[in-house]
Design an enzyme around this catalytic site. Structure first.
Site, PDB file in Angstrom:
ATOM      1  N   TYR A 119      -5.518   0.487  -6.606  1.00  0.00           N
ATOM      2  CA  TYR A 119      -6.495   0.109  -7.635  1.00  0.00           C
ATOM      3  C   TYR A 119      -7.578  -0.873  -7.207  1.00  0.00           C
ATOM      4  CZ  TYR A 119      -3.496   2.689 -10.800  1.00  0.00           C
ATOM      5  OH  TYR A 119      -2.781   3.696 -11.412  1.00  0.00           O
ATOM      6  N   PHE A 396       4.479  -1.609 -18.361  1.00  0.00           N
ATOM      7  CA  PHE A 396       4.007  -0.589 -19.303  1.00  0.00           C
ATOM      8  C   PHE A 396       3.373   0.532 -18.542  1.00  0.00           C
ATOM      9  CE2 PHE A 396       0.965  -4.169 -19.135  1.00  0.00           C
ATOM     10  CZ  PHE A 396      -0.172  -3.525 -18.684  1.00  0.00           C
TER      11      PHE A 396
HETATM   12  C1  LIG Z   1      -2.165   7.496  -6.816  1.00  0.00           C
HETATM   13  C2  LIG Z   1      -2.741   8.851  -7.202  1.00  0.00           C
HETATM   14  C3  LIG Z   1      -2.997   8.853  -8.705  1.00  0.00           C
HETATM   15  C4  LIG Z   1      -4.052   9.026  -6.443  1.00  0.00           C
HETATM   16  O1  LIG Z   1      -4.729  10.193  -6.908  1.00  0.00           O
HETATM   17  P1  LIG Z   1      -5.836  10.949  -6.022  1.00  0.00           P
HETATM   18  O2  LIG Z   1      -6.524  11.899  -6.938  1.00  0.00           O
HETATM   19  O3  LIG Z   1      -5.236  11.434  -4.792  1.00  0.00           O
HETATM   20  O4  LIG Z   1      -6.837   9.760  -5.676  1.00  0.00           O
HETATM   21  P2  LIG Z   1      -8.319   9.955  -5.144  1.00  0.00           P
HETATM   22  O5  LIG Z   1      -8.448  11.271  -4.423  1.00  0.00           O
HETATM   23  O6  LIG Z   1      -9.293   9.699  -6.230  1.00  0.00           O
HETATM   24  O7  LIG Z   1      -8.366   8.784  -4.084  1.00  0.00           O
HETATM   25  C5  LIG Z   1      -9.353   7.777  -4.088  1.00  0.00           C
HETATM   26  C6  LIG Z   1      -9.141   6.915  -2.875  1.00  0.00           C
HETATM   27  O8  LIG Z   1      -7.933   6.186  -3.010  1.00  0.00           O
HETATM   28  C7  LIG Z   1      -7.079   6.416  -1.897  1.00  0.00           C
HETATM   29  N1  LIG Z   1      -5.725   6.526  -2.403  1.00  0.00           N
HETATM   30  C8  LIG Z   1      -5.330   7.218  -3.486  1.00  0.00           C
HETATM   31  N2  LIG Z   1      -4.019   7.072  -3.665  1.00  0.00           N
HETATM   32  C9  LIG Z   1      -3.582   6.273  -2.706  1.00  0.00           C
HETATM   33  C10 LIG Z   1      -2.293   5.763  -2.394  1.00  0.00           C
HETATM   34  N3  LIG Z   1      -1.222   6.085  -3.133  1.00  0.00           N
HETATM   35  N4  LIG Z   1      -2.191   4.959  -1.326  1.00  0.00           N
HETATM   36  C11 LIG Z   1      -3.302   4.660  -0.591  1.00  0.00           C
HETATM   37  N5  LIG Z   1      -4.550   5.124  -0.846  1.00  0.00           N
HETATM   38  C12 LIG Z   1      -4.671   5.913  -1.907  1.00  0.00           C
HETATM   39  C13 LIG Z   1      -7.552   7.737  -1.320  1.00  0.00           C
HETATM   40  O9  LIG Z   1      -7.212   7.858   0.030  1.00  0.00           O
HETATM   41  C14 LIG Z   1      -9.031   7.679  -1.562  1.00  0.00           C
HETATM   42  O10 LIG Z   1      -9.620   6.872  -0.558  1.00  0.00           O
HETATM   43  P3  LIG Z   1     -11.055   7.204   0.044  1.00  0.00           P
HETATM   44  O11 LIG Z   1     -12.000   7.145  -1.118  1.00  0.00           O
HETATM   45  O12 LIG Z   1     -11.255   6.116   1.036  1.00  0.00           O
HETATM   46  O13 LIG Z   1     -10.943   8.572   0.622  1.00  0.00           O
HETATM   47  C15 LIG Z   1      -1.777  10.017  -6.837  1.00  0.00           C
HETATM   48  O14 LIG Z   1      -1.510   9.944  -5.470  1.00  0.00           O
HETATM   49  C16 LIG Z   1      -0.472   9.975  -7.602  1.00  0.00           C
HETATM   50  O15 LIG Z   1      -0.361  10.566  -8.677  1.00  0.00           O
HETATM   51  N6  LIG Z   1       0.547   9.274  -7.050  1.00  0.00           N
HETATM   52  C17 LIG Z   1       1.883   9.240  -7.609  1.00  0.00           C
HETATM   53  C18 LIG Z   1       1.960   8.615  -8.991  1.00  0.00           C
HETATM   54  C19 LIG Z   1       1.392   7.233  -9.010  1.00  0.00           C
HETATM   55  O16 LIG Z   1       1.649   6.432  -8.134  1.00  0.00           O
HETATM   56  N7  LIG Z   1       0.589   6.943 -10.060  1.00  0.00           N
HETATM   57  C20 LIG Z   1       0.030   5.627 -10.299  1.00  0.00           C
HETATM   58  C21 LIG Z   1       0.831   4.941 -11.337  1.00  0.00           C
HETATM   59  S1  LIG Z   1       0.363   3.253 -11.518  1.00  0.00           S
END
Ligand SMILES: CC(C)(COP(=O)(O)OP(=O)(O)OC[C@H]1O[C@@H](n2cnc3c(N)ncnc32)[C@H](O)[C@@H]1OP(=O)(O)O)[C@@H](O)C(=O)NCCC(=O)NCCS
Length: 396
Positions: A119, A396
């Site tokens: 984030y 939450f």
């Molecule tokens: C975390 C999550 C929502 C990211 O979704 P995503 O659609 O792949 O994210 P994006 O493609 O928009 O990524 C944006 C950037 O963040 C980075 N990023 C996204 N998730 C990341 C992670 N878990 N760890 C490290 N970097 C991450 C990407 O590499 C990308 O970087 P860049 O712009 O330098 O290329 C997804 O991996 C997920 O659902 N994870 C499991 C559930 C979870 O953890 N949810 C969050 C709950 S708080």
């Protein structure tokens, strides 16, 4: 790929992407519970070929910051199915969610991050820490017994719904990082005794400490009984405990540490300035461990600063690549100014000091901010400092 607001009947589909990572489709119980506390228009989803592949939602909190209570987005249910990650979907969801919070006039957004790497790029900063402890009861002695003058009463679910919320409301109102819980929140979440959360322990127990009919403290906990060679290995699992005064807080922890026949007590999501450090004769025996808790996003820097009613002569230059409406120099009352800046920092770093969880001096030592005027750092810290660490007792 379409990014849009969810329809009311799509709640379950919007939860499904994050639920996937917990190993199953969302259960009926979870969906019912979210339906009671989440407004459908606060859920955004990504849809491809008629299927929802991602979602991000926000509760509407009345959120305590030092000196005020403000409306806040409580970000939750964020997930992208593994078939669709790293295509920028989260980025698009964060875009619409933060624009939405901005339009609604919510000066801040808060969340618990599944991973710390996610984030920061959207302007969130780590804003509070929390701790967990595990202590054997034999080491649970206090330096002196608490004098609260009250008595304890075990509560049924219905009694708890009456007795506990007023105590919580008093603590929440003066603790940065906590938020008001409406009745539905108590029913669907805080006092809901979900089987899936028992982890081998028993039913949810609730106790209140009262004096002259007034609730002073409460605890929600479970007991996990066990035996080894005939002796108890029983554990008290504290879900939540708090009091409205030092005596009441000491009293409720004394109660929890005095449950006979138990061998140990464990608790998580505790404030880092927990009074147990100074109450216990042997605080080292708590084996207190730290982790990050709330992450905060200043959605509207001016409004967020104004809410804190800060008085001092420091100009902050704030950078914010994700929400450019915030990029400006600010005086501490939140007004934009053309005066020279004293400190330059990113919006995520300002979020880290905003609730009082970190200091400008800590940010400087980590190389995260620039002091442009000698002495500005000390002035800013004197103005931002708070009497208690921010605390959010609930994920939450
Ligand atoms: C975390 C999550 C929502 C990211 O979704 P995503 O659609 O792949 O994210 P994006 O493609 O928009 O990524 C944006 C950037 O963040 C980075 N990023 C996204 N998730 C990341 C992670 N878990 N760890 C490290 N970097 C991450 C990407 O590499 C990308 O970087 P860049 O712009 O330098 O290329 C997804 O991996 C997920 O659902 N994870 C499991 C559930 C979870 O953890 N949810 C969050 C709950 S708080």
């Amino acid at each position: 790929m379409e990014i849009r607001q969810a329809k009311a009947e799509e709640l379950s589909s919007g939860i499904a992407p994050v639920s996937h990572y917990f190993g199953s489709a969302p259960g009926e119980e979870a969906v019912r519970s979210f339906a009671r506390v989440l407004r459908p228009e606060r859920m955004f989803v990504a849809e491809e070929d008629g299927k929802i592949v991602a979602g991000a939602s926000a509760f509407e909190f009345q959120f305590t910051v030092p000196g005020a209570v403000v409306p806040a987005a409580g970000v939750t249910i964020v997930g992208v199915l593994p078939t669709h990650t790293r295509r920028g979907i989260l980025t698009q969801l964060m875009r619409v969610q933060l624009d939405d919070a901005h339009e609604r006039g919510e000066p801040v957004a808060s969340l618990w991050a599944s991973e710390e790497t996610i984030y920061g790029r959207f302007g969130y900063g780590m804003a509070a820490l929390c701790g967990e402890l595990e202590i054997q009861r034999v080491y649970g002695g206090f330096r002196k017994p608490p004098e609260h003058g009250g008595s304890f009463r075990l509560l049924s679910y219905e009694e708890a719904l009456d007795a506990i919320p007023p105590v919580y409301a008093r603590v929440a109102g003066e603790t940065p990082g906590m938020f008001a819980r409406p009745r539905e929140w108590w029913e669907a979440r805080a006092l809901h005794d979900s089987e899936s959360r028992r982890d081998g322990a028993g039913e949810m127990m609730r106790v209140v400490l009262e004096r002259d009919g007034e609730g002073l403290a409460y605890a929600i906990y479970r007991l996990k009984m066990g035996f080894e060679a005939g002796s108890s290995t029983g554990e008290v699992h504290v879900i939540e405990a708090m009091g409205v005064s030092p005596e009441a807080t000491a009293g409720i922890w004394r109660y929890l540490l005095d449950v006979d026949w138990m061998d140990r007590l464990q608790a998580e999501l505790l404030p880092v300035d927990h009074p147990l450090f100074l109450l216990l004769e042997q605080p080292r025996r708590m084996r207190f461990r730290l982790a990050d808790s709330l992450w905060l996003r200043l959605v509207d820097v001016g409004a967020a600063l104004a809410a804190r009613s800060l008085e001092g002569d420091v100009v902050l230059e704030v950078t914010d690549s994700f929400c450019p409406w915030n990029e400006a120099r600010y005086s501490l009352d939140g007004a934009k100014t053309m005066e020279d800046a004293d400190l330059r920092l990113d919006v995520s770093d300002l979020a880290s000091v905003y609730l009082g969880g970190f200091t400008f001096a800590q940010l400087l030592r980590a190389g995260r901010i620039e002091e442009l005027t000698d002495g500005a750092l000390g002035c800013a810290d004197a103005v931002f400092r708070t009497d208690r660490a921010p605390w959010c007792p609930e994920i939450f």
